[in-house]
Scaffold this motif. Sequence first.
Motif, mmCIF file in Angstrom:
data_model
loop_
_atom_site.group_PDB
_atom_site.id
_atom_site.type_symbol
_atom_site.label_atom_id
_atom_site.label_comp_id
_atom_site.label_asym_id
_atom_site.label_seq_id
_atom_site.Cartn_x
_atom_site.Cartn_y
_atom_site.Cartn_z
ATOM 1 N N LEU A 105 -29.344 13.728 -11.003
ATOM 2 C CA LEU A 105 -28.805 12.520 -11.639
ATOM 3 C C LEU A 105 -29.621 11.292 -11.246
ATOM 4 O O LEU A 105 -29.981 10.464 -12.105
ATOM 5 N N ALA A 109 -31.837 9.164 -13.906
ATOM 6 C CA ALA A 109 -31.464 7.768 -14.144
ATOM 7 C C ALA A 109 -32.584 6.818 -13.734
ATOM 8 O O ALA A 109 -32.868 5.837 -14.436
ATOM 9 N N ALA A 113 -34.577 4.429 -16.310
ATOM 10 C CA ALA A 113 -34.533 2.978 -16.122
ATOM 11 C C ALA A 113 -35.929 2.409 -15.907
ATOM 12 O O ALA A 113 -36.278 1.352 -16.461
ATOM 13 N N SER A 148 -20.149 0.231 -14.996
ATOM 14 C CA SER A 148 -20.609 1.592 -15.273
ATOM 15 C C SER A 148 -19.455 2.529 -15.602
ATOM 16 O O SER A 148 -19.583 3.398 -16.473
ATOM 17 N N THR A 195 -26.637 10.045 -17.074
ATOM 18 C CA THR A 195 -27.902 9.333 -16.863
ATOM 19 C C THR A 195 -27.872 7.961 -17.523
ATOM 20 O O THR A 195 -28.282 6.958 -16.927
ATOM 21 N N THR A 197 -25.194 6.227 -18.256
ATOM 22 C CA THR A 197 -24.183 5.411 -17.582
ATOM 23 C C THR A 197 -24.716 4.814 -16.288
ATOM 24 O O THR A 197 -24.512 3.633 -15.996
ATOM 25 N N LEU A 198 -25.417 5.632 -15.496
ATOM 26 C CA LEU A 198 -25.941 5.150 -14.222
ATOM 27 C C LEU A 198 -27.208 4.331 -14.403
ATOM 28 O O LEU A 198 -27.460 3.387 -13.644
ATOM 29 N N GLY A 199 -28.020 4.645 -15.407
ATOM 30 C CA GLY A 199 -29.330 4.029 -15.535
ATOM 31 C C GLY A 199 -29.377 2.719 -16.285
ATOM 32 O O GLY A 199 -30.321 1.938 -16.101
ATOM 33 N N MET A 260 -28.153 3.118 -5.841
ATOM 34 C CA MET A 260 -27.974 4.153 -6.858
ATOM 35 C C MET A 260 -27.146 5.312 -6.308
ATOM 36 O O MET A 260 -26.330 5.911 -7.022
ATOM 37 N N SER A 264 -23.514 6.483 -7.783
ATOM 38 C CA SER A 264 -23.255 7.849 -8.236
ATOM 39 C C SER A 264 -21.841 8.305 -7.900
ATOM 40 O O SER A 264 -21.345 9.255 -8.510
#
Length: 325
Positions: A105, A109, A113, A148, A195, A197-199, A260, A264
């Motif tokens: 993940l 991400a 990004a 997020s 990916t 959502t987090l990135g 990050m 997560s």
Amino acid sequence: MRLLSLVGRRLAASIPTLLLILIGLFLLLQFAPGDTVDAMMAQMGGGDAATAKSLREFYGLDLSVSAQLGNYLWRLARFDLGFSSIYGKPVLTVIAERLPATLLLMGAALSFAFFFGLVFGVIAARGVNKWPDTLISTLGLIFYATPSFWFGLMAIVVFSIYLQWLPAGGLEDITVMQTGLWRTLDIARHLILPTLTLGLIYLAIYLRIMRASMLEVLNLDFVRTARAKGLDDTRVVIKHVLRNALLPMVTLIGLQAGTMLGGSVVVESVFSLPGLGRLAYESVVQRDLNTLLGIVFASALVVIAVNLAVDIAYARLDPRITTGV
């Protein structure tokens, strides 16, 4: 040799930092109410005082805080992270089962990004104060301001429930036995929404940093000299500007590796991913201190490794780093 010396200094400086983090967290956890035995007794539906006492003796929780800390550091020196009382297996085994999902993940991400932040930042800088710059800057502001967890839930509603294009959670489809390429594609399909959502929030940061860095480098003397020699804009950007403008972006990777990992926790909980973030949340709720300390130890090693890679990349991009060693 100078690069090896730089790596050695960074590794030597990271060891005291790692020890301070682990000792500080261990002492902070002692102030939290309850312990592992309390959580175990609650799961069992209660128990008598004799059982609780014997369990505390078995796990070493009847010792003083200094003795517990000394035992933990001695086990850590032998690469023994202890035993997870909640999961019923060694902490190292529990972390080894969850770490690949988090690394996948994070890697996906971060790559997403960084790449699109670089591309959009270059486009915005080359079209500064024009409609591409306005559009990209507005989208970046929206991505940065969107929580997020909300974006993850909305992505599930739209792409998983309404359109039914992508799975709503999990790392892979456990109802079908797949191997090789088909399993890889299935895992990649499950990672698309997590990916994004987090990135996206990091994409917004990268494109703004890249835009500002590009605008600064474009006004330097060596760029004007290159243009005066008759080089076209594309060649000037690729050969002269991009390498220097990348330095803040590369630095930011190391700074954001830890955040990050923290982010997560939310993303893995929303998408039910079996990673370290979700494991950390479960360990806090269930008061599994050995597992929680093991997660912090593994996370710190990941951050140290990322920062070491960033230092090496920085030294390759800017030779002045190694010349002063």
